[in-house]
Design a protein around this motif. Sequence first.
Motif, short mmCIF file in Angstrom:
data_model
loop_
_atom_site.label_atom_id
_atom_site.label_comp_id
_atom_site.label_asym_id
_atom_site.label_seq_id
_atom_site.Cartn_x
_atom_site.Cartn_y
_atom_site.Cartn_z
N PHE A 1 59.12 12.96 10.81
CA PHE A 1 58.73 13.32 9.45
C PHE A 1 59.85 12.93 8.47
CE2 PHE A 1 59.18 16.38 5.98
CZ PHE A 1 58.00 16.14 5.29
N GLN A 2 61.08 13.32 8.81
CA GLN A 2 62.20 13.05 7.89
C GLN A 2 62.40 11.55 7.73
OE1 GLN A 2 62.94 15.46 6.30
NE2 GLN A 2 63.36 17.32 7.48
N VAL A 3 62.37 10.82 8.84
CA VAL A 3 62.61 9.37 8.79
C VAL A 3 61.50 8.68 7.99
CG1 VAL A 3 62.74 7.26 10.17
CG2 VAL A 3 63.96 9.31 10.92
N SER A 4 60.25 9.03 8.28
CA SER A 4 59.16 8.31 7.63
C SER A 4 59.12 8.63 6.13
CB SER A 4 57.82 8.64 8.28
OG SER A 4 57.56 10.02 8.19
N PHE A 5 59.40 9.87 5.78
CA PHE A 5 59.41 10.25 4.36
C PHE A 5 60.47 9.43 3.61
CE2 PHE A 5 59.20 14.32 1.49
CZ PHE A 5 58.74 13.54 0.46
N LEU A 6 61.66 9.38 4.17
CA LEU A 6 62.74 8.64 3.53
C LEU A 6 62.42 7.14 3.48
CD1 LEU A 6 65.54 8.48 2.30
CD2 LEU A 6 66.53 8.70 4.59
N HIS A 7 61.89 6.63 4.58
CA HIS A 7 61.57 5.21 4.63
C HIS A 7 60.55 4.82 3.56
CE1 HIS A 7 58.90 1.96 6.32
NE2 HIS A 7 60.01 1.33 6.05
N LYS A 8 59.50 5.62 3.43
CA LYS A 8 58.47 5.30 2.45
C LYS A 8 59.02 5.42 1.02
CE LYS A 8 55.08 6.95 5.72
NZ LYS A 8 54.61 5.65 6.23
N THR A 9 59.91 6.40 0.84
CA THR A 9 60.53 6.59 -0.47
C THR A 9 61.36 5.37 -0.87
OG1 THR A 9 60.62 8.96 -0.06
CG2 THR A 9 62.06 8.12 -1.77
N VAL A 10 62.15 4.88 0.08
CA VAL A 10 62.97 3.69 -0.20
C VAL A 10 62.08 2.48 -0.40
CG1 VAL A 10 64.71 2.15 0.76
CG2 VAL A 10 64.90 4.61 1.13
N ARG A 11 61.09 2.34 0.47
CA ARG A 11 60.17 1.20 0.41
C ARG A 11 59.51 1.10 -0.96
NH1 ARG A 11 54.67 2.54 3.18
NH2 ARG A 11 54.64 3.76 1.28
N ASP A 12 59.15 2.23 -1.53
CA ASP A 12 58.44 2.21 -2.80
C ASP A 12 59.35 2.14 -4.01
OD1 ASP A 12 56.05 2.16 -1.49
OD2 ASP A 12 55.78 4.33 -1.50
N GLY A 13 60.63 1.93 -3.76
CA GLY A 13 61.55 1.67 -4.87
C GLY A 13 62.08 2.90 -5.58
N PHE A 14 61.87 4.08 -5.02
CA PHE A 14 62.49 5.27 -5.62
C PHE A 14 64.00 5.19 -5.43
CE2 PHE A 14 58.20 7.14 -4.78
CZ PHE A 14 57.92 7.53 -6.09
N LYS A 15 64.72 5.80 -6.35
CA LYS A 15 66.19 5.74 -6.28
C LYS A 15 66.71 6.87 -5.39
CE LYS A 15 68.67 5.06 -9.99
NZ LYS A 15 69.04 5.48 -11.38
N VAL A 16 67.47 6.49 -4.37
CA VAL A 16 67.96 7.47 -3.40
C VAL A 16 69.48 7.55 -3.46
CG1 VAL A 16 68.12 8.05 -0.94
CG2 VAL A 16 66.00 7.06 -1.86
N ALA A 17 70.02 8.77 -3.52
CA ALA A 17 71.47 8.96 -3.50
C ALA A 17 71.86 9.79 -2.28
CB ALA A 17 71.92 9.67 -4.77
#
Length: 389
Positions: free
Chosen positions: A191-207
């Motif tokens: 769950f944690q990995v896929s959530f983060l992966h999709k977030t990065v994939r869709d261009g959201f800004k991650v810090a």
Amino acid sequence: MKVVIIIPTYNEKGNIERVIEILETKIFPQIKNHQMHILVVDDTSPDGTAVTVEGLMMKNKNLHLLKNGEKLGLGAAYVRGMTHAVEKLQAEIMFEMDADLSHDPRKVPEFLRKIDEGYDMVIGTRYSQGGSIPQNWGLLRKTYSVFGNLLVRSILMRFWIHDWTGGFRALRKEVFLKEKKELASFRGYTFQVSFLHKTVRDGFKVAEVPIHFTDRTLGRSKIAPKEYIAELLEYVIAARFWELVFSPFLKYAITGFVGYLINAFSLELFKIFGIHSGVAGALGAELSIMWNFTLNNFWAFSKYRITRVQKIPLKFIQFNMVSFGSVLIIFTVITVGTSLFGDTRLVRQLFLIIAIAFFVIPYSYSMYNIFIWKRWHISFLSGLQKMVG
Ligand SMILES: Nc1nc2c(ncn2[C@@H]2O[C@H](COP(=O)(O)OP(=O)(O)O)[C@@H](O)[C@H]2O)c(=O)[nH]1
Ligand SMILES: [Mg+2]
């Protein structure tokens, strides 16, 4: 803005009391520019976690409880909790946080500062400078965590994110709303990995915020890394595979295949006009190179398109040089193959396929990405640098 810290619980009676107490009395008073709330998502814990929380709700009006959940794992609990937080509590920012004090509540203001700076998701990282995992974790748990994260980073090819499996995060509701429907089926670390992966994939800004993860002192861990390792691997491999297929790669492959057909047919066409076979083949090859260059530029790598007319001749020469490399590869592989297994049509064709599939494609695709269209320059190479440095 309204912030809801979501804490999933399963048998955390002792811990939940302590974490709520710390958040309410020590942390929330420090935060002036947001309204802070807590939502406990309990899956009908047999130890009566929910009763404890209900008791605390009497004196804390910003404490909420979502109870009577069926124990379907951490992922399902978060999806349920976030949906409730957005729809019923009008949350604009949400936190993921464990109940067992492994996640230091004192870090919450730092996460929020990153959100204030404009980031969409902020993740607590144990594997970047300033972060750590517990000394007293057994060798096996350490190994799972360290190698699991390294594996995910390498397969997903996003080296600048150091901690994929951690569960201390802050995110804007927009991120959840965008990814929600794709998250429901993932459990545990997946769950944690896929959530983060999709977030990065869709261009959201991650810090990232470095954190020290401390081992729980009360109660037992419910998530065993080895239970999820197969699921996790399956997710990252499949995700990466589809990413590659739908990235410029598929377009590049189609372009190349049509280029090959152009080469083959024009060879025969030039023959009709009485041109020498070698020359006809070479002309066909150059036609195919022009086709490849144009289609890759306007289709496969269109986001990185070379538009300045002055640059095109130089790029085209570079492209020809890369193509010459492919010719050399094919020459070498076929020469080796036929000298080992005899110069029959079957061997020639077989080794041509081997040369293309195993050598020409990885070679030319990398060269296009790195040197011609420079798609991997920023993310891939500097990511590698960051990992080494
Ligand atoms: N609601 C709910 N919470 C869970 C479930 N599994 C784990 N949790 C909670 O998730 C957090 C992290 O779990 P934990 O067992 O500490 O995992 P670990 O830190 O990786 O060992 C804790 O607050 C747990 O109570 C579940 O199935 N449902
Ligand atoms: Mg824990």
